[in-house]
Design an enzyme around this catalytic site. Structure first.
Site, mmCIF file in Angstrom:
data_model
loop_
_atom_site.group_PDB
_atom_site.id
_atom_site.type_symbol
_atom_site.label_atom_id
_atom_site.label_comp_id
_atom_site.label_asym_id
_atom_site.label_seq_id
_atom_site.Cartn_x
_atom_site.Cartn_y
_atom_site.Cartn_z
ATOM 1 N N LYS A 290 0.817 -1.214 0.000
ATOM 2 C CA LYS A 290 0.000 0.000 0.000
ATOM 3 C C LYS A 290 0.855 1.269 0.000
ATOM 4 C CE LYS A 290 -2.093 -1.130 3.875
ATOM 5 N NZ LYS A 290 -1.474 -2.429 4.244
ATOM 6 N N ARG B 131 -8.963 1.436 9.679
ATOM 7 C CA ARG B 131 -8.615 0.043 9.954
ATOM 8 C C ARG B 131 -9.665 -0.637 10.820
ATOM 9 N NH1 ARG B 131 -2.844 0.505 9.127
ATOM 10 N NH2 ARG B 131 -1.630 -1.290 9.730
ATOM 11 N N ARG C 96 11.892 -6.423 4.083
ATOM 12 C CA ARG C 96 11.718 -4.976 3.863
ATOM 13 C C ARG C 96 12.744 -4.157 4.642
ATOM 14 N NH1 ARG C 96 5.935 -2.181 4.589
ATOM 15 N NH2 ARG C 96 6.070 -2.837 6.769
ATOM 16 N N ARG D 291 12.090 -2.204 10.270
ATOM 17 C CA ARG D 291 11.099 -1.775 11.254
ATOM 18 C C ARG D 291 10.984 -2.795 12.379
ATOM 19 N NH1 ARG D 291 5.753 -0.110 7.920
ATOM 20 N NH2 ARG D 291 4.861 -1.249 9.675
HETATM 21 P P1 ADP Z 1 1.280 -2.164 7.960
HETATM 22 O O1 ADP Z 1 0.093 -1.837 7.090
HETATM 23 O O2 ADP Z 1 2.475 -2.548 7.162
HETATM 24 O O3 ADP Z 1 0.975 -3.108 9.070
HETATM 25 P P2 ADP Z 1 1.428 0.575 9.020
HETATM 26 O O4 ADP Z 1 2.660 1.332 8.778
HETATM 27 O O5 ADP Z 1 0.193 0.992 8.278
HETATM 28 O O6 ADP Z 1 1.809 -0.926 8.733
HETATM 29 O O7 ADP Z 1 1.069 0.580 10.577
HETATM 30 C C1 ADP Z 1 2.007 0.218 11.567
HETATM 31 C C2 ADP Z 1 1.341 0.164 12.945
HETATM 32 O O8 ADP Z 1 0.794 1.466 13.262
HETATM 33 C C3 ADP Z 1 0.125 -0.757 13.051
HETATM 34 O O9 ADP Z 1 0.504 -2.075 13.333
HETATM 35 C C4 ADP Z 1 -0.666 -0.106 14.190
HETATM 36 O O10 ADP Z 1 -0.108 -0.401 15.459
HETATM 37 C C5 ADP Z 1 -0.455 1.363 13.952
HETATM 38 N N1 ADP Z 1 -1.513 1.942 13.077
HETATM 39 C C6 ADP Z 1 -1.351 2.486 11.832
HETATM 40 N N2 ADP Z 1 -2.522 2.909 11.325
HETATM 41 C C7 ADP Z 1 -3.476 2.617 12.270
HETATM 42 C C8 ADP Z 1 -4.889 2.783 12.332
HETATM 43 N N3 ADP Z 1 -5.581 3.332 11.322
HETATM 44 N N4 ADP Z 1 -5.526 2.352 13.452
HETATM 45 C C9 ADP Z 1 -4.862 1.801 14.486
HETATM 46 N N5 ADP Z 1 -3.528 1.601 14.471
HETATM 47 C C10 ADP Z 1 -2.828 2.011 13.385
#
Ligand code: ADP
Ligand code: ZN
Length: 214
Positions: free
Chosen positions: A14, A89, A123, A156
């Site tokens: 994404k 989410r 990654r 990460r």
């Molecule tokens: P990925 O989609 O690769 O898991 P992200 O970079 O989108 O990673 O998110 C990393 C972390 O940030 C998630 O595992 C969560 O803990 C937090 N996070 C990101 N976006 C949200 C969201 N919309 N709601 C709740 N937690 C979030």
């Protein structure tokens, strides 16, 4: 102007696709994950609140996330529209977003668990500019160094196998219900994200041109 959402398991690409669409078409990515990681790095109050959830692979509470998205939209201009990457989410976040702005299309970037685990464990991300690499599929010219800005690449904390499995579980249980939520509204577009990000970006850009923009 269009507003689009990217839904998909971690590792679907994404963020990579959103940044390609930014470079090629000018859409502004709004990545809650990036905003949170920046806050953690800077040690702000938000970062301190979010860090433990993130390290465990759990979701940060809805009210915190909704607050940062509101603030981001109020302080960032986007003439062409936003691409929401990693938000919403949960159903509660999706309902809050409905109150904030109009959504034109929702892309489901779906990929198999084997593919996403392979992608996430290889990654690497640039510390300085956030560019994304993969040790096998998209290595930097010099190991550990960003091609674009010379910054240091790192893995990460949440890209370790055990945390990846937790994030996939959280996706299935809390985020996947959004697929039906948006399908029922007639907004969902399925994208096969097992393919390369370049192909996904092209397909999505074409779709936006044909169906969503005005
Ligand atoms: P990925 O989609 O690769 O898991 P992200 O970079 O989108 O990673 O998110 C990393 C972390 O940030 C998630 O595992 C969560 O803990 C937090 N996070 C990101 N976006 C949200 C969201 N919309 N709601 C709740 N937690 C979030
Ligand atoms: Zn860089």
């Amino acid at each position: 102007m269009i507003n689009a959402i990217f839904i998909g398991p971690p590792g679907a690409g994404k963020g990579t696709v959103a940044s390609m669409l930014h470079d090629e078409c000018g859409y502004v990515p709004l990545s809650t994950g990036d905003i949170l990681r920046r806050a953690v790095k800077e040690g702000t109050e938000l970062g301190i609140k979010a860090k433990d959830y993130m390290d465990r692979g759990e979701l940060v509470p809805d009210d915190v996330i909704i607050g940062i998205v509101k603030e981001y939209m109020a302080t960032n201009d986007s003439a062409k529209g936003f691409i929401f990457d990693g938000f919403p989410r949960t159903i509660a976040q999706a309902e809050a977003l409905q109150e904030m702005t109009q959504i034109d299309c929702v892309f489901l970037l779906d990929a198999s668990e084997d593919v996403v685990i392979e992608r996430l464990s290889g990654r690497r991300v640039c510390k300085k500019c956030g560019a994304i690499y993969h040790i096998k599929n998209h290595p930097p010219k010099v190991e550990g160094v960003c091609d674009i800005c010379g910054g240091e690449l790192y893995q990460r904390d949440d890209d370790r196998e055990q945390t990846i499995r937790m994030r996939l579980r959280v996706y299935r249980e809390q985020t996947a219900p959004l697929i039906d939520f948006y399908r029922e509204k007639g907004l969902l577009v399925d994208i096969d994200a097992n393919r390369d990000a370049v192909e996904n970006a092209r397909e999505i850009a074409d779709y936006i041109k044909r169906h969503c923009s005005n």
